[in-house]
Scaffold this motif. Sequence first.
Motif: not given
Length: 231
Positions: A13-16, A76-82, A96-97, A135-144
């Motif tokens: 698991v990773d957390l942003v 909240e769960q963001l996505a899975t990276y594999g 990622a969360y 992962i971080t960019q995806d999290a920022v985009d989701q927050a926006r």
Amino acid sequence: MPERVHETLRLAVDLVILTVRERSLQMLVIERANKPFQGRPALPGGFLRSGEDLRAAAERELAEETGLDGGALHLEQLATYGAPERDPRGRVVSVAYLAIAPDLPIPTAGSDAAAAAWAPVDQVIGDLAFDHPRITQDAVDQARTRLELTTLATVFCGTTFTMAELRTVYEVVWGSSLDQRNFSRKVLHTAGFVEPTGEQRVADIGRPAALYRRGKAKILTPPILRGDSAR
């Protein structure tokens, strides 16, 4: 027929963790104490333990590496990276969360982290280890996007907040200036977004500002879109 080879993998698991500090969008980063990428900034996270739930693993890693209580954060769960080569130690799949909270205290490093600190997203994202920039960019985009469609902006604020503080969240996360009157009108005309407390915050300079709390709504109807409130 050729024999099928099934992949052996480890789950992590990773957390942003995002917050608004000093009028900038900041994220919690750790300095890796161990190889690989020893000494590099990275997201808090780690491997899932036997019999452990994913969210429980995310909260445990957050506490171990930073001293913060994940149970008190919006998580909240963001996505899975594999991607096969995302971790040099072997095939590692990460869930990622995205975590969001008001201005939090300076974290305390522990466990696998040599240090932990808040850092502006735009200054640190390019230096992150592993695939953590993506992962971080995806999290920022989701927050926006969440700010447009939901009441998530209030999660960045404290228990009570002024309209100016709520507007600052939008400006910081979206990276654009908003018209004060237009923004206030949209917020106050969106049912369940905020509720007045009946109290005011007295500033050192200027007029007292009305205080609000989170309303009961989760979804914004109508949404507050990025282009609609810009100057």
